[in-house]
Design a protein around this motif. Structure first.
Motif, mmCIF file in Angstrom:
data_model
loop_
_atom_site.group_PDB
_atom_site.id
_atom_site.type_symbol
_atom_site.label_atom_id
_atom_site.label_comp_id
_atom_site.label_asym_id
_atom_site.label_seq_id
_atom_site.Cartn_x
_atom_site.Cartn_y
_atom_site.Cartn_z
ATOM 1 N N GLU A 132 27.237 -104.231 -36.816
ATOM 2 C CA GLU A 132 28.378 -103.357 -36.589
ATOM 3 C C GLU A 132 29.593 -104.186 -36.168
ATOM 4 N N ARG A 133 30.763 -103.643 -36.453
ATOM 5 C CA ARG A 133 31.977 -104.274 -35.960
ATOM 6 C C ARG A 133 32.012 -104.150 -34.430
ATOM 7 N N GLU A 134 32.382 -105.217 -33.748
ATOM 8 C CA GLU A 134 32.383 -105.192 -32.291
ATOM 9 C C GLU A 134 33.722 -105.683 -31.748
ATOM 10 N N LEU A 135 34.051 -105.148 -30.572
ATOM 11 C CA LEU A 135 35.283 -105.544 -29.903
ATOM 12 C C LEU A 135 35.096 -106.915 -29.264
ATOM 13 N N VAL A 136 36.036 -107.806 -29.488
ATOM 14 C CA VAL A 136 35.978 -109.152 -28.920
ATOM 15 C C VAL A 136 36.897 -109.281 -27.710
ATOM 16 N N ALA A 137 38.119 -108.795 -27.841
ATOM 17 C CA ALA A 137 39.107 -108.940 -26.763
ATOM 18 C C ALA A 137 40.234 -107.953 -26.979
ATOM 19 N N PHE A 138 40.934 -107.625 -25.883
ATOM 20 C CA PHE A 138 42.147 -106.831 -26.033
ATOM 21 C C PHE A 138 43.236 -107.369 -25.115
ATOM 22 N N ILE A 139 44.470 -106.996 -25.442
ATOM 23 C CA ILE A 139 45.623 -107.437 -24.667
ATOM 24 C C ILE A 139 46.596 -106.269 -24.554
ATOM 25 N N SER A 140 47.132 -106.085 -23.362
ATOM 26 C CA SER A 140 48.058 -104.987 -23.113
ATOM 27 C C SER A 140 49.399 -105.226 -23.817
ATOM 28 N N PRO A 141 50.236 -104.216 -23.901
ATOM 29 C CA PRO A 141 51.504 -104.362 -24.630
ATOM 30 C C PRO A 141 52.382 -105.522 -24.167
ATOM 31 N N THR A 142 52.418 -105.775 -22.864
ATOM 32 C CA THR A 142 53.256 -106.876 -22.378
ATOM 33 C C THR A 142 52.503 -108.202 -22.310
ATOM 34 N N GLY A 143 51.212 -108.142 -22.521
ATOM 35 C CA GLY A 143 50.392 -109.347 -22.418
ATOM 36 C C GLY A 143 49.887 -109.623 -21.014
ATOM 37 N N GLY A 144 50.199 -108.743 -20.084
ATOM 38 C CA GLY A 144 49.833 -108.985 -18.703
ATOM 39 C C GLY A 144 48.372 -108.744 -18.379
ATOM 40 N N THR A 145 47.706 -107.981 -19.233
ATOM 41 C CA THR A 145 46.292 -107.682 -19.018
ATOM 42 C C THR A 145 45.501 -108.040 -20.264
ATOM 43 N N THR A 146 44.434 -108.773 -20.056
ATOM 44 C CA THR A 146 43.525 -109.106 -21.158
ATOM 45 C C THR A 146 42.094 -108.850 -20.702
ATOM 46 N N ASN A 147 41.224 -108.664 -21.660
ATOM 47 C CA ASN A 147 39.814 -108.513 -21.341
ATOM 48 C C ASN A 147 38.996 -108.994 -22.529
ATOM 49 N N TYR A 148 37.766 -109.443 -22.251
ATOM 50 C CA TYR A 148 36.963 -110.088 -23.259
ATOM 51 C C TYR A 148 35.531 -109.590 -23.229
ATOM 52 N N GLN A 149 34.936 -109.626 -24.390
ATOM 53 C CA GLN A 149 33.497 -109.431 -24.470
ATOM 54 C C GLN A 149 32.838 -110.561 -23.680
ATOM 55 N N GLU A 150 31.766 -110.235 -23.003
ATOM 56 C CA GLU A 150 31.105 -111.218 -22.121
ATOM 57 C C GLU A 150 30.754 -112.508 -22.852
ATOM 58 N N SER A 151 30.332 -112.414 -24.089
ATOM 59 C CA SER A 151 29.836 -113.596 -24.807
ATOM 60 C C SER A 151 30.949 -114.595 -25.153
ATOM 61 N N VAL A 152 32.217 -114.179 -25.057
ATOM 62 C CA VAL A 152 33.302 -115.092 -25.421
ATOM 63 C C VAL A 152 34.161 -115.484 -24.223
ATOM 64 N N LYS A 153 33.869 -114.912 -23.070
ATOM 65 C CA LYS A 153 34.664 -115.228 -21.872
ATOM 66 C C LYS A 153 34.637 -116.726 -21.585
ATOM 67 N N GLY A 154 35.808 -117.264 -21.292
ATOM 68 C CA GLY A 154 35.918 -118.684 -21.003
ATOM 69 C C GLY A 154 36.054 -119.558 -22.236
ATOM 70 N N ARG A 155 35.837 -118.982 -23.423
ATOM 71 C CA ARG A 155 35.948 -119.756 -24.664
ATOM 72 C C ARG A 155 37.091 -119.247 -25.546
ATOM 73 N N PHE A 156 37.334 -117.956 -25.536
ATOM 74 C CA PHE A 156 38.371 -117.352 -26.376
ATOM 75 C C PHE A 156 39.541 -116.916 -25.504
ATOM 76 N N THR A 157 40.744 -116.993 -26.072
ATOM 77 C CA THR A 157 41.944 -116.525 -25.382
ATOM 78 C C THR A 157 42.783 -115.687 -26.338
ATOM 79 N N ILE A 158 43.056 -114.459 -25.942
ATOM 80 C CA ILE A 158 43.930 -113.584 -26.730
ATOM 81 C C ILE A 158 45.342 -113.677 -26.165
ATOM 82 N N SER A 159 46.317 -113.688 -27.039
ATOM 83 C CA SER A 159 47.716 -113.732 -26.627
ATOM 84 C C SER A 159 48.555 -113.011 -27.668
#
Length: 115
Positions: A44-71
Protein backbone atom coordinates in the motif's frame (compact mmCIF):
# COMPACT_ATOMS: atom_id res chain seq x y z
CA UNK A 1 -4.72 22.99 -13.77
CA UNK A 2 -3.43 21.21 -10.69
CA UNK A 3 -0.17 19.42 -11.29
CA UNK A 4 2.37 17.59 -9.11
CA UNK A 5 5.67 16.74 -10.78
CA UNK A 6 8.13 14.62 -8.83
CA UNK A 7 11.78 14.34 -9.84
CA UNK A 8 15.18 13.35 -8.51
CA UNK A 9 14.76 9.62 -8.22
CA UNK A 10 17.34 7.12 -9.33
CA UNK A 11 19.54 4.17 -8.47
CA UNK A 12 21.70 4.50 -5.38
CA UNK A 13 23.78 2.12 -3.33
CA UNK A 14 22.82 1.33 0.26
CA UNK A 15 24.04 4.16 2.46
CA UNK A 16 23.75 6.68 -0.34
CA UNK A 17 21.66 9.81 -0.67
CA UNK A 18 19.07 11.29 -3.00
CA UNK A 19 17.11 14.51 -3.01
CA UNK A 20 13.59 14.41 -4.40
CA UNK A 21 11.70 17.46 -5.58
CA UNK A 22 8.01 17.99 -6.18
CA UNK A 23 7.02 21.01 -8.24
CA UNK A 24 3.45 22.11 -7.64
CA UNK A 25 1.12 24.21 -9.78
CA UNK A 26 -2.58 24.98 -9.90
CA UNK A 27 -3.24 25.83 -6.26
CA UNK A 28 -1.92 28.14 -3.55
CA UNK A 29 1.00 25.99 -2.45
CA UNK A 30 1.89 28.12 0.57
CA UNK A 31 -1.53 27.50 2.12
CA UNK A 32 -1.25 23.73 2.34
CA UNK A 33 0.49 21.11 4.39
CA UNK A 34 2.36 18.85 1.99
CA UNK A 35 3.40 15.25 2.35
CA UNK A 36 5.66 12.70 0.76
CA UNK A 37 4.38 9.18 0.30
CA UNK A 38 5.92 6.02 -1.10
CA UNK A 39 4.65 2.82 -2.60
CA UNK A 40 6.76 -0.30 -2.92
CA UNK A 41 5.76 -3.12 -5.29
CA UNK A 42 2.89 -5.13 -3.87
CA UNK A 43 2.40 -2.77 -0.93
CA UNK A 44 0.00 0.00 0.00
CA UNK A 45 1.01 3.60 -0.44
CA UNK A 46 2.31 4.93 2.88
CA UNK A 47 2.93 8.34 4.36
CA UNK A 48 6.63 9.14 4.77
CA UNK A 49 6.67 12.73 6.02
CA UNK A 50 4.67 15.93 6.12
CA UNK A 51 5.45 19.62 6.45
CA UNK A 52 3.20 22.46 7.53
CA UNK A 53 2.45 25.41 5.22
CA UNK A 54 5.20 27.60 6.67
CA UNK A 55 7.63 24.74 7.15
CA UNK A 56 7.65 25.19 10.90
CA UNK A 57 6.29 21.74 11.67
CA UNK A 58 7.46 18.46 10.21
CA UNK A 59 6.82 14.86 11.08
CA UNK A 60 8.16 11.54 9.84
CA UNK A 61 7.35 7.91 9.67
CA UNK A 62 9.35 6.16 12.38
CA UNK A 63 11.42 4.14 9.91
CA UNK A 64 12.88 7.27 8.25
CA UNK A 65 13.39 9.51 11.28
CA UNK A 66 16.93 10.82 11.44
CA UNK A 67 17.62 9.85 7.82
CA UNK A 68 15.07 11.82 5.77
CA UNK A 69 14.38 15.55 5.85
CA UNK A 70 11.33 17.22 4.32
CA UNK A 71 11.53 20.89 3.40
CA UNK A 72 9.76 23.37 1.17
CA UNK A 73 10.36 26.56 -0.76
CA UNK A 74 7.10 28.47 -1.01
CA UNK A 75 8.62 30.96 -3.45
CA UNK A 76 9.32 28.08 -5.83
CA UNK A 77 6.14 26.09 -5.09
CA UNK A 78 8.34 23.08 -4.41
CA UNK A 79 8.60 20.51 -1.65
CA UNK A 80 11.75 18.44 -1.16
CA UNK A 81 12.74 15.17 0.46
CA UNK A 82 16.40 14.73 1.33
CA UNK A 83 17.06 11.04 1.84
CA UNK A 84 20.31 9.96 3.48
CA UNK A 85 21.61 6.57 4.61
CA UNK A 86 19.27 4.87 2.19
CA UNK A 87 18.37 1.24 2.79
CA UNK A 88 17.06 -1.40 0.38
CA UNK A 89 13.68 -1.18 2.14
CA UNK A 90 13.42 2.49 1.13
CA UNK A 91 13.10 1.45 -2.52
CA UNK A 92 9.71 2.58 -3.85
CA UNK A 93 7.98 5.11 -6.04
CA UNK A 94 7.78 8.37 -4.11
CA UNK A 95 4.92 10.82 -4.48
CA UNK A 96 3.94 14.16 -3.00
CA UNK A 97 0.43 15.39 -2.30
CA UNK A 98 -1.75 17.40 0.05
CA UNK A 99 -2.71 15.09 2.92
CA UNK A 100 -5.91 16.87 3.92
CA UNK A 101 -7.37 17.27 0.44
CA UNK A 102 -5.42 15.19 -2.07
CA UNK A 103 -5.30 16.20 -5.70
CA UNK A 104 -4.51 14.11 -8.75
CA UNK A 105 -1.36 12.10 -8.12
CA UNK A 106 1.75 12.78 -10.16
CA UNK A 107 3.85 10.17 -11.89
CA UNK A 108 6.10 9.71 -8.90
CA UNK A 109 9.87 9.37 -8.60
CA UNK A 110 11.35 5.88 -8.68
CA UNK A 111 13.96 5.21 -6.00
CA UNK A 112 16.02 2.05 -6.28
CA UNK A 113 18.46 1.11 -3.54
CA UNK A 114 20.77 -1.69 -4.55
CA UNK A 115 24.41 -2.61 -4.64
Amino acid sequence: QVQLVESGGGLVQPGGSLRLSCAVSGFTFSSYTMSWYRQAPGKERELVAFISPTGGTTNYQESVKGRFTISRDNAKNTVYLQMNSLKPEDAAVYYCNRPASPVKWGQGAQVTVSS
